[in-house]
Design a protein around this motif. Sequence first.
Motif, PDB file in Angstrom:
ATOM      1  N   LYS A 172       0.837  -1.209   0.000  1.00  0.00           N
ATOM      2  CA  LYS A 172       0.000   0.000   0.000  1.00  0.00           C
ATOM      3  C   LYS A 172       0.870   1.257   0.000  1.00  0.00           C
ATOM      4  CE  LYS A 172      -3.639  -0.182   2.813  1.00  0.00           C
ATOM      5  NZ  LYS A 172      -4.408  -0.512   4.035  1.00  0.00           N
ATOM      6  N   GLN A 173       1.998   1.222   0.713  1.00  0.00           N
ATOM      7  CA  GLN A 173       2.903   2.365   0.722  1.00  0.00           C
ATOM      8  C   GLN A 173       3.501   2.597  -0.665  1.00  0.00           C
ATOM      9  OE1 GLN A 173       5.598   1.088   3.804  1.00  0.00           O
ATOM     10  NE2 GLN A 173       4.548   2.280   5.389  1.00  0.00           N
ATOM     11  N   CYS A 227       2.115   1.743  -3.490  1.00  0.00           N
ATOM     12  CA  CYS A 227       1.035   2.281  -4.326  1.00  0.00           C
ATOM     13  C   CYS A 227       0.845   3.778  -4.068  1.00  0.00           C
ATOM     14  CB  CYS A 227      -0.271   1.541  -4.050  1.00  0.00           C
ATOM     15  SG  CYS A 227      -0.322  -0.146  -4.719  1.00  0.00           S
ATOM     16  N   ASN A 228       1.040   4.215  -2.842  1.00  0.00           N
ATOM     17  CA  ASN A 228       0.902   5.639  -2.528  1.00  0.00           C
ATOM     18  C   ASN A 228       2.016   6.453  -3.174  1.00  0.00           C
ATOM     19  OD1 ASN A 228      -1.411   5.458  -1.032  1.00  0.00           O
ATOM     20  ND2 ASN A 228      -0.413   5.672   0.962  1.00  0.00           N
ATOM     21  N   SER A 272       4.904   8.663  -8.856  1.00  0.00           N
ATOM     22  CA  SER A 272       3.715   7.925  -8.430  1.00  0.00           C
ATOM     23  C   SER A 272       2.536   8.348  -9.291  1.00  0.00           C
ATOM     24  CB  SER A 272       3.403   8.216  -6.951  1.00  0.00           C
ATOM     25  OG  SER A 272       2.074   7.859  -6.638  1.00  0.00           O
ATOM     26  N   LYS A 287      -0.471   7.805  -8.658  1.00  0.00           N
ATOM     27  CA  LYS A 287      -1.522   8.289  -7.768  1.00  0.00           C
ATOM     28  C   LYS A 287      -1.280   9.754  -7.393  1.00  0.00           C
ATOM     29  CE  LYS A 287      -3.214   5.235  -4.654  1.00  0.00           C
ATOM     30  NZ  LYS A 287      -3.381   4.524  -3.346  1.00  0.00           N
ATOM     31  N   THR A 316      -5.988  10.266   4.252  1.00  0.00           N
ATOM     32  CA  THR A 316      -4.964   9.235   4.175  1.00  0.00           C
ATOM     33  C   THR A 316      -4.828   8.593   5.548  1.00  0.00           C
ATOM     34  OG1 THR A 316      -2.627   8.733   3.752  1.00  0.00           O
ATOM     35  CG2 THR A 316      -3.121  10.915   4.629  1.00  0.00           C
ATOM     36  N   TYR A 347      -7.176   9.066  -0.628  1.00  0.00           N
ATOM     37  CA  TYR A 347      -5.895   8.848  -1.316  1.00  0.00           C
ATOM     38  C   TYR A 347      -5.471   7.391  -1.215  1.00  0.00           C
ATOM     39  CZ  TYR A 347      -1.174   9.652  -3.008  1.00  0.00           C
ATOM     40  OH  TYR A 347      -0.020   9.602  -3.744  1.00  0.00           O
ATOM     41  N   ASP A 348      -5.628   6.812  -0.036  1.00  0.00           N
ATOM     42  CA  ASP A 348      -5.402   5.376   0.112  1.00  0.00           C
ATOM     43  C   ASP A 348      -6.629   4.783   0.766  1.00  0.00           C
ATOM     44  OD1 ASP A 348      -4.861   6.104   2.909  1.00  0.00           O
ATOM     45  OD2 ASP A 348      -2.839   6.592   2.224  1.00  0.00           O
ATOM     46  N   ARG A 349      -6.813   3.491   0.621  1.00  0.00           N
ATOM     47  CA  ARG A 349      -8.065   2.862   1.009  1.00  0.00           C
ATOM     48  C   ARG A 349      -7.949   2.203   2.378  1.00  0.00           C
ATOM     49  NH1 ARG A 349     -11.295   2.115  -3.292  1.00  0.00           N
ATOM     50  NH2 ARG A 349     -12.888   2.106  -1.675  1.00  0.00           N
ATOM     51  N   THR A 387      -4.757   1.880  -7.305  1.00  0.00           N
ATOM     52  CA  THR A 387      -3.703   1.657  -8.280  1.00  0.00           C
ATOM     53  C   THR A 387      -4.086   0.482  -9.162  1.00  0.00           C
ATOM     54  OG1 THR A 387      -2.066   2.494  -6.716  1.00  0.00           O
ATOM     55  CG2 THR A 387      -1.252   1.213  -8.592  1.00  0.00           C
ATOM     56  N   GLU A 416      -4.948  -3.110  -4.525  1.00  0.00           N
ATOM     57  CA  GLU A 416      -5.948  -2.072  -4.225  1.00  0.00           C
ATOM     58  C   GLU A 416      -7.177  -2.227  -5.104  1.00  0.00           C
ATOM     59  OE1 GLU A 416      -3.634   1.798  -2.476  1.00  0.00           O
ATOM     60  OE2 GLU A 416      -3.976   1.716  -4.631  1.00  0.00           O
TER      61      GLU A 416
END
Length: 613
Positions: free
Chosen positions: A414-415, A417-418, A435, A437, A459, A530-532, A562, A567
């Motif tokens: 996940k990091q 993907c961020n 990135s 994203k 986030t 921004y992240d899930r 992403t 994700e």
Amino acid sequence: MLFYGGANPRAAVAELGLPPGDPVEAELYVDRDLRYVEGVSMPVRPVLPALTRIASRPDVTESVVVWARIANAVDDDKFDDLDRIAAELPAEGHSVPHSEGHVWTAKALVGAFVESFTELLRSDSGLNLRLITAQHSDPGEVRVNADLRKYQAHGIAWLEAAAEGGAGVILADDMGLGKTLQSIGLLVRRAGNGPHLVVCPTSLVGNWQREIARFAPQLTVHLHHGPSRSRVADPLTETDVVVTSYSIALRDLKLLRSIAFDTIVIDEAQAIKNHRSRTAGAVRDLTGRVRVALTGTPVENHLAELWSISEFVNPGLLGGQADFKRRFADPIEIGRDPVSAAVLRARIDPVVLRRMKEDVAADLPPKIEAVVACTMTDEQAGLYKEAIREAFDEGLGDGITRRGRVLKLLTRLKQICNHPAQYVGEGGGGLAERSGKLDRVTEMLTEVVDEGAKALIFTQYRQMGELLSRHLHDELGVAAPFLHGGLDQPARDRLVDEFQTVEGPAILLVSLRAGGTGLNLTGASHVVHYDRWWNPAVEDQATDRAHRIGQTRTVHVHKLVTAGSLEERVDELLARKRAIADAVVGSGEDWLGELDDSQLRKLIELDDDGGHL
């Protein structure tokens, strides 16, 4: 239930840790002598938990000791013991004239006590019928500075009916429908009955103080929070409403338990969803005549959470934890049994009120949700594949060890993907073009700022929030403050107040844990995840900081994923987790630790069809 004796019965009741009641003058018939006594009367249900704690006290009368033992027997479902215990009641413990012209026997009075305590269990009982009726009743004038919507007025009428009947309740309206306002309406209607207590997350302490001042300025508020808070009870008993946090309630439990509160309101009640937690135990130990739980998500992951909240407001209503699991949780969660769900719904309907936006606030502007697929950069794709390869080469183990290693791997993915900088550090280069994203959210926010709108960006990682704050400031030339758990309460309040003004910043970054619940951020018409957070209820709560009463514009919700990564695949599974909550009135990442290697690979490996930059 009547308590009498001594020069000051009300003081004696408070000293015993019993909830406050109403002063009454009653008749007693003892030793063939009819006499009048002054005492305190209160409903059975709220007094029973407090009674169970005083059976071993050496400074109470014999009748109080026996009644405490009766309460313990009822609490433990040992109803077969009641006749034997009732026989030990002295005359002064039961000899009250009956309305039909005779004196209560000990056995008959204990039977009435049990019948009153179990009234909520009978669907056709007078109390349940009053509660159901009150859900559509007019409470009359409520002295709050607000134009109450019809459903809010009905909610106050229902809260008041529950308070008068001795029933605890869960107000579980959809997020943004005004649960705070409705509960303040109840506090206003019960003003003068003794201090009220509000327990909420730390991030909402200041919000409660502001909302009471806004809607009910006639109520005095004492903020029991911070290092300079009072260590004695006097300031807390001399105010209308005491506001404190869950952490302080746990720390100052001895002080708070020494006060007999009239109404106890716990906000964001999912904070006690784990019934084994010290916080849940502390909240259950508080003494109050009326108990109200507020939550927009009565079930986030498991029905056990509903049981834990119910155990605070109405101890014993849903049975013991093991019995609840056998009768309801397992059949509904595992077997998807509609009959068990219907039985549970019927049990809780009188004491759980849940209205949805689409049903009661049709004039609320719409909410438009979209999943935004972002393409990985080559740097991200390389790090992503390398992290998976290293994890499987080292082996994931089994049992608790496996779960821990899987969750560690998921966090790394996940990091990545961020942004690579969240995983490997910033290095010497900048953040742009590393990135997909970050590049996409920068483009989106440029449009938001250009059109004069405002946006919230959620986030779950503080490090990512700080990276975003600096990057957006540099790229867009606007302030992008970050509300997170490391800020003290005045700083959080200041950020919220500034954002809500027209001239305030166009962007507010928010830590999902610190600001995902309770806050009113209707200045925003765009919400970006921004992240899930792999729990739809948590994400919905965050979204509804903007999509709530007071919002006048359409709210656009953008959920970034992403493409080709875990994700995107987990996003497809999220909708399934809403089914349990919908059936009765959903787990985080733990279930992923139960997958075998083949299943886990299938879920997380990068799908190159998604492409990358």
